[in-house]
Design a protein around this motif. Structure first.
Motif, PDB file in Angstrom:
ATOM      1  N   HIS A 281      -8.759 -44.295  64.856  1.00 19.35           N
ATOM      2  CA  HIS A 281     -10.040 -42.886  63.963  1.00 19.35           C
ATOM      3  C   HIS A 281      -9.770 -41.620  64.930  1.00 19.35           C
ATOM      4  CE1 HIS A 281     -13.706 -41.923  62.249  1.00 19.35           C
ATOM      5  NE2 HIS A 281     -13.856 -41.337  63.363  1.00 19.35           N
ATOM      6  N   LYS A 282      -9.327 -41.538  66.025  1.00 22.77           N
ATOM      7  CA  LYS A 282     -10.045 -40.526  66.881  1.00 22.77           C
ATOM      8  C   LYS A 282      -8.384 -40.075  66.873  1.00 22.77           C
ATOM      9  CE  LYS A 282     -10.379 -39.005  71.379  1.00 22.77           C
ATOM     10  NZ  LYS A 282     -10.858 -39.544  72.748  1.00 22.77           N
TER      11      LYS A 282
ATOM     12  N   ALA B  47      -9.464 -32.292  74.843  1.00 19.72           N
ATOM     13  CA  ALA B  47     -10.570 -33.000  73.775  1.00 19.72           C
ATOM     14  C   ALA B  47      -8.602 -33.823  72.888  1.00 19.72           C
ATOM     15  CB  ALA B  47     -11.509 -32.937  73.030  1.00 19.72           C
TER      16      ALA B  47
ATOM     17  N   HIS C 186     -11.829 -38.259  77.036  1.00 20.66           N
ATOM     18  CA  HIS C 186     -11.993 -39.429  76.887  1.00 20.66           C
ATOM     19  C   HIS C 186     -11.959 -39.320  78.459  1.00 20.66           C
ATOM     20  CE1 HIS C 186     -12.676 -42.234  73.276  1.00 20.66           C
ATOM     21  NE2 HIS C 186     -13.335 -41.102  73.340  1.00 20.66           N
TER      22      HIS C 186
ATOM     23  N   GLY D 195     -11.025 -35.781  68.521  1.00 25.04           N
ATOM     24  CA  GLY D 195     -12.359 -36.106  68.907  1.00 25.04           C
ATOM     25  C   GLY D 195     -12.480 -35.824  70.284  1.00 25.04           C
ATOM     26  N   LYS D 196     -14.478 -36.081  71.643  1.00 17.78           N
ATOM     27  CA  LYS D 196     -14.146 -35.857  72.240  1.00 17.78           C
ATOM     28  C   LYS D 196     -12.817 -35.710  73.345  1.00 17.78           C
ATOM     29  CE  LYS D 196     -17.047 -39.532  73.613  1.00 17.78           C
ATOM     30  NZ  LYS D 196     -18.681 -39.443  73.685  1.00 17.78           N
TER      31      LYS D 196
ATOM     32  N   LEU E 266      -8.822 -46.030  67.954  1.00 16.64           N
ATOM     33  CA  LEU E 266      -7.565 -44.590  68.198  1.00 16.64           C
ATOM     34  C   LEU E 266      -6.864 -44.522  67.706  1.00 16.64           C
ATOM     35  CD1 LEU E 266      -6.202 -47.005  71.298  1.00 16.64           C
ATOM     36  CD2 LEU E 266      -7.458 -44.509  71.271  1.00 16.64           C
TER      37      LEU E 266
END
Length: 113
Positions: free
Chosen positions: A73-74, A87, A82, A79-80, A71
């Motif tokens: 990192h995102k 996104a 989830h 990011g895409k 999380l």
């Protein structure tokens, strides 16, 4: 006079201390970071909006190994999706880059919901 046994008094005192310490440990919202990153444009604390609520995120990832790292990192890179079709926006579209420390602070707070 009918006084409660000492062990009941101690148990009640311990219960109050634990409740107080739990409240003290509850993490307060990192308001400046939430505002800087425009988190509330898509999220709310407790109800889905354009994105899942912070409580939904915490519920989904609570107990998932390495969820915090993923999380963070995102959050730092975008990011895409989830959840649904939206996104996580790129940092430049949210208020600028985040340091690893700031991402960690935000994710710790989200997962504490």
């Amino acid at each position: 006079m009918n006084t409660p046994p000492l062990r009941h008094l101690i148990a009640n005192a311990l219960t109050l201390l634990l409740a107080a310490s739990g409240a003290a440990l509850a993490q307060s919202e990192p308001t400046a970071l939430v505002d800087q990153q425009h988190c509330m444009f898509c999220h709310t604390r407790d109800a889905p909006f354009l994105a899942p609520s912070f409580q939904q995120i915490a519920d989904r990832y609570r107990g998932v190994p390495n969820a915090r790292v993923m999380l963070e990192h995102k959050l730092r890179l975008g990011g895409k999706a989830h959840w649904g079709d939206i996104a996580m926006p790129l940092p430049a579209d949210r208020g600028g880059p985040l340091t690893p420390e700031d991402a960690h602070t935000l994710i710790q707070w989200v997962l504490s919901q």
